[in-house]
Design a protein around this motif. Structure first.
Motif, mmCIF file in Angstrom:
data_model
loop_
_atom_site.group_PDB
_atom_site.id
_atom_site.type_symbol
_atom_site.label_atom_id
_atom_site.label_comp_id
_atom_site.label_asym_id
_atom_site.label_seq_id
_atom_site.Cartn_x
_atom_site.Cartn_y
_atom_site.Cartn_z
ATOM 1 N N GLY A 147 0.821 -1.202 0.000
ATOM 2 C CA GLY A 147 0.000 0.000 0.000
ATOM 3 C C GLY A 147 0.855 1.252 0.000
ATOM 4 N N GLU A 148 0.266 2.359 0.437
ATOM 5 C CA GLU A 148 0.936 3.655 0.378
ATOM 6 C C GLU A 148 1.708 3.971 1.657
ATOM 7 O OE1 GLU A 148 -0.672 8.210 0.245
ATOM 8 O OE2 GLU A 148 -1.310 6.911 -1.388
ATOM 9 N N ALA A 149 0.990 4.169 2.749
ATOM 10 C CA ALA A 149 1.601 4.544 4.021
ATOM 11 C C ALA A 149 0.592 4.300 5.140
ATOM 12 C CB ALA A 149 2.031 6.013 4.005
ATOM 13 N N PRO A 150 1.046 4.201 6.370
ATOM 14 C CA PRO A 150 0.116 4.018 7.488
ATOM 15 C C PRO A 150 -0.788 5.232 7.669
ATOM 16 C CG PRO A 150 2.378 3.493 8.127
ATOM 17 C CD PRO A 150 2.451 4.168 6.804
ATOM 18 N N GLY A 151 -2.023 4.979 8.117
ATOM 19 C CA GLY A 151 -2.939 6.048 8.488
ATOM 20 C C GLY A 151 -2.994 6.159 10.001
ATOM 21 N N ALA A 152 -3.998 6.861 10.498
ATOM 22 C CA ALA A 152 -4.108 7.083 11.943
ATOM 23 C C ALA A 152 -4.308 5.768 12.703
ATOM 24 C CB ALA A 152 -5.260 8.041 12.225
ATOM 25 N N ASP A 153 -5.173 4.896 12.183
ATOM 26 C CA ASP A 153 -5.421 3.619 12.858
ATOM 27 C C ASP A 153 -4.162 2.753 12.869
ATOM 28 O OD1 ASP A 153 -8.171 4.052 13.446
ATOM 29 O OD2 ASP A 153 -8.658 3.637 11.350
ATOM 30 N N GLU A 154 -3.464 2.746 11.747
ATOM 31 C CA GLU A 154 -2.246 1.936 11.641
ATOM 32 C C GLU A 154 -1.141 2.479 12.544
ATOM 33 O OE1 GLU A 154 -4.885 1.191 8.373
ATOM 34 O OE2 GLU A 154 -4.016 3.087 9.060
ATOM 35 N N ASP A 155 -1.026 3.797 12.600
ATOM 36 C CA ASP A 155 -0.038 4.437 13.460
ATOM 37 C C ASP A 155 -0.292 4.114 14.926
ATOM 38 O OD1 ASP A 155 2.101 6.551 13.960
ATOM 39 O OD2 ASP A 155 0.409 7.453 15.013
ATOM 40 N N ARG A 156 -1.560 4.012 15.287
ATOM 41 C CA ARG A 156 -1.928 3.720 16.669
ATOM 42 C C ARG A 156 -1.722 2.245 17.015
ATOM 43 N NH1 ARG A 156 -6.337 5.857 16.366
ATOM 44 N NH2 ARG A 156 -7.652 4.071 15.857
ATOM 45 N N GLN A 157 -2.033 1.339 16.086
ATOM 46 C CA GLN A 157 -1.978 -0.089 16.371
ATOM 47 C C GLN A 157 -0.675 -0.757 15.927
ATOM 48 O OE1 GLN A 157 -5.569 -2.342 15.452
ATOM 49 N NE2 GLN A 157 -6.743 -0.439 15.256
ATOM 50 N N GLY A 158 0.082 -0.094 15.057
ATOM 51 C CA GLY A 158 1.355 -0.655 14.618
ATOM 52 C C GLY A 158 1.233 -1.758 13.596
ATOM 53 N N GLU A 159 0.100 -1.816 12.889
ATOM 54 C CA GLU A 159 -0.122 -2.862 11.881
ATOM 55 C C GLU A 159 -0.734 -2.233 10.638
ATOM 56 O OE1 GLU A 159 -2.870 -6.879 11.416
ATOM 57 O OE2 GLU A 159 -1.923 -6.442 13.347
ATOM 58 N N PRO A 160 -0.289 -2.619 9.437
ATOM 59 C CA PRO A 160 -0.830 -2.012 8.215
ATOM 60 C C PRO A 160 -2.253 -2.471 7.918
ATOM 61 C CG PRO A 160 0.679 -3.779 7.643
ATOM 62 C CD PRO A 160 0.784 -3.588 9.138
ATOM 63 N N PHE A 161 -3.030 -1.574 7.317
ATOM 64 C CA PHE A 161 -4.376 -1.872 6.834
ATOM 65 C C PHE A 161 -5.278 -2.444 7.934
ATOM 66 C CE2 PHE A 161 -2.193 -1.486 2.791
ATOM 67 C CZ PHE A 161 -3.153 -0.899 1.974
ATOM 68 N N VAL A 162 -5.528 -1.649 8.956
ATOM 69 C CA VAL A 162 -6.440 -2.061 10.026
ATOM 70 C C VAL A 162 -7.642 -1.125 10.140
ATOM 71 C CG1 VAL A 162 -4.693 -3.246 11.398
ATOM 72 C CG2 VAL A 162 -5.081 -0.802 11.760
ATOM 73 N N GLY A 163 -7.653 -0.044 9.366
ATOM 74 C CA GLY A 163 -8.783 0.882 9.384
ATOM 75 C C GLY A 163 -9.862 0.433 8.409
ATOM 76 N N LYS A 164 -10.678 1.370 7.946
ATOM 77 C CA LYS A 164 -11.760 1.040 7.023
ATOM 78 C C LYS A 164 -11.233 0.467 5.716
ATOM 79 C CE LYS A 164 -15.151 4.358 8.807
ATOM 80 N NZ LYS A 164 -16.029 5.531 8.482
ATOM 81 N N ALA A 165 -10.143 1.048 5.198
ATOM 82 C CA ALA A 165 -9.548 0.519 3.969
ATOM 83 C C ALA A 165 -9.020 -0.891 4.202
ATOM 84 C CB ALA A 165 -8.431 1.437 3.484
#
Length: 290
Positions: A147-165
């Motif tokens: 993917g592109e880069a971590p978002g807010a959810d990923e930054d908080r949880q430390g795992e890629p693609f954990v938000g709505k996307a």
């Protein structure tokens, strides 16, 4: 040696060690004095990546990213189209992959993740991140998503693609009769850009050896680039994602397929059909009809 130079050199050497490099060859000539007519040596960041191989018959090899001065300027003239690299709908099976045991791959990924966690090359990102976001999934996966880069959810949880996307990506993977833990998932960047802005070329370059290291360790048969940022950075092109779709490219040993990012699908649901067509193309090449 300044503190900054020493820190960057230490981080670089640690990343080489994490990728499995045990020693550096002694130079046969004085550093800084290349022999006349000698070929240019690879950059330091390329050491982590696997050596280039001849492409399989029918596959397309993308050219290296040109120097900044030689890159075409987008939108310089009305109607100007960015260049698109050659492509082929290859159907031959990928070359034989690494036989490295799963536990060894996992250990190398963990060592590389430790180097990433200590990285401060991008000052702004290092100062604003909560934590780095390395990658997740099967260290022996045949399919690796970028993917592109971590978002807010990923930054908080430390795992890629954990938000709505990420939830939508999970549904795509499940529709392909796989589980999230069957594939490997990472991003072009391992730190969240402030405001979720697009990564800069400099940031992507700083993070490139970590991406190359992950690809080299997992050694997937297929790489799926999610969105234009991932596709353009991995393949070294300025072509938009709409023109890169529907074709296979090559990166080292892997076949590369480009498709829309899940976040784009959240804004443009009509594009889900295109992504499903891309997934069917991918799995058809693997010998599976979805």
């Amino acid at each position: 040696m300044s503190g900054t130079v020493h820190r960057e050199l230490t981080q670089y050497l640690e990343s080489l060690a994490a990728a499995g490099l045990t020693h550096l060859p002694r130079p046969s000539r004085r550093l800084g004095a290349p022999a006349a007519g000698a070929a240019a040596q690879p950059s330091a960041t390329s050491v982590v990546a696997p050596p280039p191989q001849e492409p399989a018959a029918g596959s397309a090899v993308l050219p290296s990213q040109p120097a900044a001065a030689d890159r075409p300027k987008r939108g310089l003239f009305a109607g100007e189209e960015p260049p698109i690299p050659p492509a082929a709908l290859a159907s031959s099976a990928p070359a034989e992959r690494s036989t490295m045991p799963r536990d060894e791959r996992q250990a190398k990924l963990a060592a590389l993740a430790k180097c990433v966690a200590a990285c401060t090359r991008c000052t702004e990102l290092a100062e604003t991140r909560t934590q780095t976001v390395f990658g997740v999934g099967n260290p022996q996966a045949r399919i690796l998503f970028i993917g592109e880069a971590p978002g807010a959810d990923e930054d908080r949880q430390g795992e890629p693609f954990v938000g709505k996307a990420g939830q939508l990506l999970n549904k795509i993977i499940e529709a392909c009769r796989l589980r999230r833990e069957d594939v490997y998932i990472c991003n072009i960047l391992r730190c969240r850009p402030p405001g979720n802005r697009t990564p800069t070329p400099r940031e992507a370059a700083h993070c490139r050896e970590f991406l190359d290291g992950q690809i080299a360790i997992v050694d997937p048969d297929y790489v799926v680039c999610l969105g234009s940022c991932a596709a353009q950075n991995l393949l070294g092109t300025t072509a938009p994602i709409g023109r890169l779709r529907g074709k296979f490219y090559t990166h080292g040993r892997a076949k590369v397929l480009c498709t829309y990012h899940p976040s784009y699908l959240l804004r443009t649901p009509s594009a889900k059909k295109d992504v499903w067509d891309d997934m069917k193309l991918l799995f058809r090449d693997m010998g599976v009809e979805l």
